[in-house]
Design an enzyme around this catalytic site. Structure first.
Site, mmCIF file in Angstrom:
data_model
loop_
_atom_site.group_PDB
_atom_site.id
_atom_site.type_symbol
_atom_site.label_atom_id
_atom_site.label_comp_id
_atom_site.label_asym_id
_atom_site.label_seq_id
_atom_site.Cartn_x
_atom_site.Cartn_y
_atom_site.Cartn_z
ATOM 1 N N VAL A 110 -13.893 8.202 -8.057
ATOM 2 C CA VAL A 110 -14.362 6.842 -7.757
ATOM 3 C C VAL A 110 -14.496 6.027 -9.043
ATOM 4 O O VAL A 110 -15.018 6.512 -10.045
ATOM 5 C CB VAL A 110 -15.735 6.920 -7.049
ATOM 6 C CG1 VAL A 110 -16.321 5.528 -6.821
ATOM 7 C CG2 VAL A 110 -15.597 7.654 -5.725
ATOM 8 N N GLY A 111 -13.998 4.807 -8.994
ATOM 9 C CA GLY A 111 -14.156 3.902 -10.139
ATOM 10 C C GLY A 111 -13.292 4.304 -11.323
ATOM 11 O O GLY A 111 -13.560 3.936 -12.458
ATOM 12 N N GLY A 113 -9.988 3.717 -11.668
ATOM 13 C CA GLY A 113 -8.770 2.918 -11.866
ATOM 14 C C GLY A 113 -7.601 3.435 -11.055
ATOM 15 O O GLY A 113 -6.465 3.013 -11.228
ATOM 16 N N GLY A 115 -7.565 3.318 -7.719
ATOM 17 C CA GLY A 115 -7.515 2.626 -6.430
ATOM 18 C C GLY A 115 -8.268 3.326 -5.308
ATOM 19 O O GLY A 115 -7.868 3.267 -4.151
ATOM 20 N N ALA A 119 -7.706 2.841 -1.264
ATOM 21 C CA ALA A 119 -7.314 3.985 -0.430
ATOM 22 C C ALA A 119 -8.319 4.187 0.707
ATOM 23 O O ALA A 119 -7.941 4.404 1.864
ATOM 24 C CB ALA A 119 -7.225 5.246 -1.292
ATOM 25 N N ASP A 160 -3.451 -3.105 -4.961
ATOM 26 C CA ASP A 160 -3.936 -1.748 -4.649
ATOM 27 C C ASP A 160 -3.776 -1.413 -3.175
ATOM 28 O O ASP A 160 -3.164 -0.396 -2.816
ATOM 29 C CB ASP A 160 -5.410 -1.601 -5.062
ATOM 30 C CG ASP A 160 -5.564 -1.490 -6.565
ATOM 31 O OD1 ASP A 160 -6.679 -1.190 -7.015
ATOM 32 O OD2 ASP A 160 -4.576 -1.700 -7.278
HETATM 33 N N1 LIG Z 1 -14.743 8.420 -0.857
HETATM 34 C C1 LIG Z 1 -15.314 7.214 -0.738
HETATM 35 N N2 LIG Z 1 -16.205 6.972 0.260
HETATM 36 C C2 LIG Z 1 -16.770 5.740 0.393
HETATM 37 N N3 LIG Z 1 -16.540 4.687 -0.454
HETATM 38 C C3 LIG Z 1 -15.681 4.893 -1.473
HETATM 39 C C4 LIG Z 1 -15.015 6.150 -1.674
HETATM 40 N N4 LIG Z 1 -14.222 6.038 -2.787
HETATM 41 C C5 LIG Z 1 -14.376 4.768 -3.258
HETATM 42 N N5 LIG Z 1 -15.259 4.093 -2.483
HETATM 43 C C6 LIG Z 1 -15.714 2.709 -2.695
HETATM 44 O O1 LIG Z 1 -14.905 2.112 -3.731
HETATM 45 C C7 LIG Z 1 -15.738 1.792 -4.865
HETATM 46 C C8 LIG Z 1 -14.948 2.031 -6.169
HETATM 47 O O2 LIG Z 1 -13.939 1.018 -6.187
HETATM 48 P P1 LIG Z 1 -13.494 0.299 -7.565
HETATM 49 O O3 LIG Z 1 -14.685 -0.133 -8.325
HETATM 50 O O4 LIG Z 1 -12.460 -0.696 -7.189
HETATM 51 O O5 LIG Z 1 -12.833 1.493 -8.380
HETATM 52 P P2 LIG Z 1 -11.392 2.176 -8.177
HETATM 53 O O6 LIG Z 1 -10.667 1.429 -7.091
HETATM 54 O O7 LIG Z 1 -10.762 2.068 -9.522
HETATM 55 O O8 LIG Z 1 -11.713 3.612 -7.801
HETATM 56 C C9 LIG Z 1 -16.927 2.732 -4.745
HETATM 57 O O9 LIG Z 1 -18.051 2.196 -5.459
HETATM 58 C C10 LIG Z 1 -17.159 2.725 -3.225
HETATM 59 O O10 LIG Z 1 -17.775 1.491 -2.853
HETATM 60 C C1 LIG Z 2 -7.982 -5.107 -12.064
HETATM 61 C C2 LIG Z 2 -6.999 -5.127 -10.898
HETATM 62 O O1 LIG Z 2 -5.792 -5.754 -11.310
HETATM 63 C C3 LIG Z 2 -6.678 -3.708 -10.438
HETATM 64 C C4 LIG Z 2 -7.934 -2.910 -10.061
HETATM 65 O O2 LIG Z 2 -7.610 -1.528 -9.874
HETATM 66 P P1 LIG Z 2 -8.788 -0.430 -9.598
HETATM 67 O O3 LIG Z 2 -9.756 -1.014 -8.589
HETATM 68 O O4 LIG Z 2 -9.481 -0.186 -10.936
HETATM 69 O O5 LIG Z 2 -8.096 0.794 -9.102
HETATM 70 C C5 LIG Z 2 -7.669 -5.939 -9.769
HETATM 71 C C6 LIG Z 2 -6.646 -6.336 -8.678
HETATM 72 O O6 LIG Z 2 -5.439 -6.366 -8.937
HETATM 73 O O7 LIG Z 2 -7.133 -6.606 -7.569
HETATM 74 MG MG LIG Z 3 -10.480 -0.602 -6.768
#
Ligand SMILES: Nc1ncnc2c1ncn2[C@@H]1O[C@H](COP(=O)(O)OP(=O)(O)O)[C@@H](O)[C@H]1O
Ligand SMILES: C[C@@](O)(CCOP(=O)(O)O)CC(=O)O
Ligand SMILES: [Mg+2]
Length: 333
Positions: A110-111, A113, A115, A119, A160
């Site tokens: 999670v978090g 990068g 996606g 997903a 994403d």
């Molecule tokens: N397995 C999961 N169950 C529920 N929510 C999720 C899950 N994985 C991700 N999320 C949601 O997505 C957020 C992370 O998204 P984001 O900040 O865009 O990071 P990234 O897309 O890069 O992983 C989490 O804080 C949560 O709100």
């Molecule tokens: C920063 C950005 O370009 C991609 C974000 O990717 P992620 O949530 O970190 O997987 C935001 C977007 O395109 O919506």
């Molecule tokens: Mg994201």
């Protein structure tokens, strides 16, 4: 009836952040997936079982006859906002208000990068729409996934959820995409172990853009040119070695421009430079930054680069591009 759907993670090869400002980006789905079960419940509520989400601390107070649990309910609600908004959008689309339970398990950090937000939104939309008898195309699922990210993040390019719904290797610009020919990219993803909030990082770039438009605009324009050049290289009929050299150079330029936007961190740059010194042709942040992941292009050097990432404190992942996007895995009547 129960429906199981899954959707892949993604890496943005070029163009993160500038894609939010209408520039192009290139991204690929990778073989880490989020799985969502959806079924009706009788109490008319939305119930979310997020098996991988860690709660933000817990306080328990108890006496002979009672026990109370307290946590940061605001944070807990926020962390489920992508799933909640995704379900609401599908119920709205179907014109139904029904009790739905979703249960989520995920392989995607999670978090990081990769996606995970897209997903989980795409897999939730896929499972709940199928449960409600809505036959949505992958493009329609991607659009609802984009709406979900906009509702939660305030800004989102839509790349994403599009890559997660469609799968494969895409050139994306202002809501439209074209599938690029699959080329075998020998990459290594490096996870810093820390996470960044896309919502906060996109807002940070927006603040800089509003405060210093004359400085940020040329950076975003250069990022757009890097992506256009990368597409040209991918489509050109150069031999592989030449393509990888040029793509590596473009990755390094893209990383420097992201650093100028303030979305890199010391740990991300440590992994980027360690990869380059171990022989990677290019290495850059992937996704929003602020922690999370980078990736390196390392033909013939994947194990050396993976070792260098580990020595530099990261977790290496050798992943493959996944042709498949959203997948309905099972329908139990
Ligand atoms: N397995 C999961 N169950 C529920 N929510 C999720 C899950 N994985 C991700 N999320 C949601 O997505 C957020 C992370 O998204 P984001 O900040 O865009 O990071 P990234 O897309 O890069 O992983 C989490 O804080 C949560 O709100
Ligand atoms: C920063 C950005 O370009 C991609 C974000 O990717 P992620 O949530 O970190 O997987 C935001 C977007 O395109 O919506
Ligand atoms: Mg994201």
């Amino acid at each position: 009836m129960r429906v199981l759907a899954s959707a892949p993670a993604k890496i943005i090869l070029f163009g993160e952040h500038s894609v939010v400002y209408g520039k192009p980006a290139i991204a690929a789905a990778i073989d880490l997936r989020t799985y969502v079960w959806a079924e009706f419940n009788k109490n008319g509520r939305i119930r979310i079982e997020a098996k991988d989400i860690k709660i933000p601390g817990l306080t328990v107070s108890f006496s002979e006859s009672e026990i109370y649990f307290e946590t940061d309910y605001g944070k807990a609600a926020e962390v489920l906002s992508y799933v909640r908004e995704a379900i609401n959008l599908v119920l709205e689309e179907a014109g139904k208000q029904k009790g739905v339970t979703v249960s989520i398990t995920s392989q995607i950090p999670v978090g990081a990068g990769l996606g995970s937000s897209a997903a989980v939104a795409v897999a939730t939309i896929g499972a709940v729409s199928k449960l409600l008898g809505l036959e949505l195309t992958k493009e329609e699922v991607a659009k609802l996934g984009h709406k979900t990210e906009l509702l939660v993040q305030g800004a989102s390019s839509g790349i994403d959820p599009t890559v997660s719904a469609i799968g494969g290797f895409l050139y994306y610009e202002k809501g439209t995409f074209e599938e690029l020919p699959a080329i075998e990219l020998p990459i290594v993803v490096g996870y810093t172990g820390s996470s960044g909030s896309t919502k906060e990082l996109v807002a940070k770039v927006r603040r800089s853009f509003e405060e210093m438009p004359d400085i940020i605009t040329p950076i975003l324009n250069s990022m757009g040119k890097v992506v256009e050049k990368a597409k040209e290289v991918i489509l050109a009929d150069y031999d592989k070695e030449i393509k990888f050299q040029l793509l590596g150079q473009l990755m390094n330029i893209n990383h420097g421009l992201l650093d100028a936007l303030g979305v890199s961190t010391k740990s991300l740059s440590d992994l980027v430079y360690a990869s380059r010194e171990a022989g990677a042709l290019g290495a850059k942040i992937t996704g929003a930054g602020g922690g999370g992941c980078m990736y390196a292009l390392a033909p013939g050097k994947q194990s050396e680069v993976a070792t260098a990432i580990k020595i530099a404190g990261g977790m290496p992942m050798i992943t493959k591009i996944s042709r498949e996007g959203l997948r309905i895995e099972e329908v139990e009547e």
